[in-house]
Design an enzyme around this catalytic site. Structure first.
Site, PDB file in Angstrom:
ATOM      1  N   LYS A 103       9.941  14.807   2.588  1.00  0.00           N
ATOM      2  CA  LYS A 103      11.337  15.097   2.852  1.00  0.00           C
ATOM      3  C   LYS A 103      12.216  14.801   1.891  1.00  0.00           C
ATOM      4  CE  LYS A 103      10.933  14.527   8.188  1.00  0.00           C
ATOM      5  NZ  LYS A 103      11.213  15.904   8.200  1.00  0.00           N
ATOM      6  N   LYS A 115       2.970  22.586  11.962  1.00  0.00           N
ATOM      7  CA  LYS A 115       3.537  22.019  13.277  1.00  0.00           C
ATOM      8  C   LYS A 115       4.688  22.640  13.716  1.00  0.00           C
ATOM      9  CE  LYS A 115       4.212  17.550  15.563  1.00  0.00           C
ATOM     10  NZ  LYS A 115       4.479  16.084  15.316  1.00  0.00           N
ATOM     11  N   LYS A 147      11.412  21.036  14.913  1.00  0.00           N
ATOM     12  CA  LYS A 147      12.926  21.497  15.169  1.00  0.00           C
ATOM     13  C   LYS A 147      13.520  21.803  13.971  1.00  0.00           C
ATOM     14  CE  LYS A 147      13.305  17.646  18.741  1.00  0.00           C
ATOM     15  NZ  LYS A 147      14.171  16.543  19.216  1.00  0.00           N
TER      16      LYS A 147
END
Length: 414
Positions: A183, A278, A281
């Site tokens: 990230k 995966k 969101k």
């Protein structure tokens, strides 16, 4: 945890080897931690081996009894972040399994709003998203008479314990976290706050506060739970045992060392646009996921457009067909059929036949959830009362743990 904090479930083997947490404190930790370097590395390897052994278990019903001989239920905690819409991956990988767990274990399910601010977020939407998530928990079947449902930030002990744990967490442990590396690389150093690095410590606080026996985890959270276990062992060694007793405490371990619960299926529901990624969101395309509140026409359109392949027939577990495996797994989970039943039903189908079948199964499964969600959101007082009651129950457990930690760490009693 952008991601479900521990997002999944089910089983432990009765033959699981004795973990280091079960050994007398003076025997294993004094030896393993009395010197740094090679000996401390040995401790981590041993813990890692136990962890991997446990996580290899994948069965459909817990073999570990949820109650002890004194009929005290084992405790489980889990939560989902209130960022974006809750999607099928959150539901099938986590929330749906909670329904079974709440009947067997003492369960605490919370909305991890503190984790939602580790990356840039919309302040105007955080409160609404938190309530929406709580309402979906209940709409999916979480029963507030069996489980404590609450908002993470409503129990202040989460943040207090995080700070105390941070003082005992080696920075090297956090630097090795894969999710932080991924990230921070995407966002860039100037856009990454310290919270993104330290949120695994908050996750450890979320778990250890409640003296959790088990934590439902998915593939992407195994590393974070391992850190939680290591941190619990470290704090127990540094401040527990006789040291704590000399300060007036009960002595022994301050924290239980939690074990992971791994689901047999649905641990990783994959993207509709990439069977190797995966369902998330944070994915830029809404086409990549089925949101729990998507209407019928949106679900139909997403399934029509989802990525497939040109192979004949349909099959599980072919590494060359990740999208096929993902869509069949979703169908299996929403219909509650066995894998063999799905194989026999779908093996000779083509995509033109299977996609409408999957669409209808999804719509039928999600319709009752959507109806119940609308009812809950129309009565905000009902939802507020459930969250307040859940926070009160959780705080009683959390405060007891926090007081013990303050005492063991030598703080002046309040």
């Amino acid at each position: 945890m952008g991601r479900s904090i521990l997002s999944q479930f089910f089983l432990l083997s009765n033959t699981y080897p004795r973990s280091i947490s079960s050994l007398p404190c003076g025997v294993h930790l004094s030896k393993c931690l009395s010197r740094t370097g090679a000996v401390q590395q040995q401790r981590r390897v041993r813990l890692g081996e136990n962890f991997r052994c446990l996580c290899s278990v994948s069965v459909s019903e817990p073999s570990t009894s949820a109650t002890s001989s004194s009929s005290v239920k084992k405790r489980i905690v889990s939560g989902v972040q209130p960022t974006g819409s809750i999607h099928l991956g959150n539901y099938l990988g986590a929330i749906k399994n909670w329904i079974d767990l709440q009947n067997t274990y003492e369960t605490l399910f919370f909305i991890v709003d503190l984790h939602a601010i580790t990356l840039p977020y919309d302040t105007q939407q955080l409160s609404k998203a938190t309530k929406d998530t709580a309402a979906l928990y209940l709409a999916c079947g979480v029963d507030s008479s069996k489980a404590s449902v609450f908002v993470q930030s409503h129990v202040r002990a989460h943040v207090e314990l995080m700070w105390l744990l941070s003082s005992a967490t080696p920075i090297g442990w956090l630097n090795r976290m894969i999710q932080f590396k991924e990230k921070s690389r995407k966002a860039g150093d100037e856009n990454v706050g310290v919270a993104l690095l330290t949120y695994p410590v908050l996750m450890a606080s979320d778990i250890l506060l409640y003296q959790s026996d088990f934590v439902p985890v998915g593939e992407d959270q195994k590393q974070h739970l391992e850190l939680t276990r290591e941190l619990a062992e470290r704090v127990n060694y540094l401040y527990g045992g006789r040291k704590w007793k000399k300060l007036g405490g009960r002595g022994g371990a301050i924290f239980k060392v939690p074990e992971p619960l791994i689901p047999p299926t649905g641990a990783r529901v994959m993207s509709l646009t990439d069977g190797l990624s995966k369902m998330s969101k944070s994915a830029p395309s809404d086409q990549s996921r089925i949101n729990l509140l998507d209407p019928k026409d949106v679900i139909s359109n997403k399934i029509k457009r989802c990525k497939t392949d040109a192979f004949p027939g349909l099959e599980f577990d072919n590494p060359e067909r990740p999208e096929c495996n993902n869509l069949l797994s979703i169908y299996q989970l929403v219909t509650s059929k066995t894998k063999q039943e799905v194989v026999e039903e779908c093996r000779d189908m083509n995509w033109g036949t299977f996609k409408p079948l999957l669409t209808d199964a999804l719509v039928d499964h999600l319709h009752p959830i959507q109806t119940r969600y609308a009812e809950i959101m129309s009565d905000t007082a009902y939802l507020d009362n459930i969250l307040a009651e859940g926070a009160s129950k959780a705080a009683a457990i959390a405060d007891a743990t926090l007081n013990n930690v303050y005492q063991a760490m030598g703080f002046l009693r309040r």
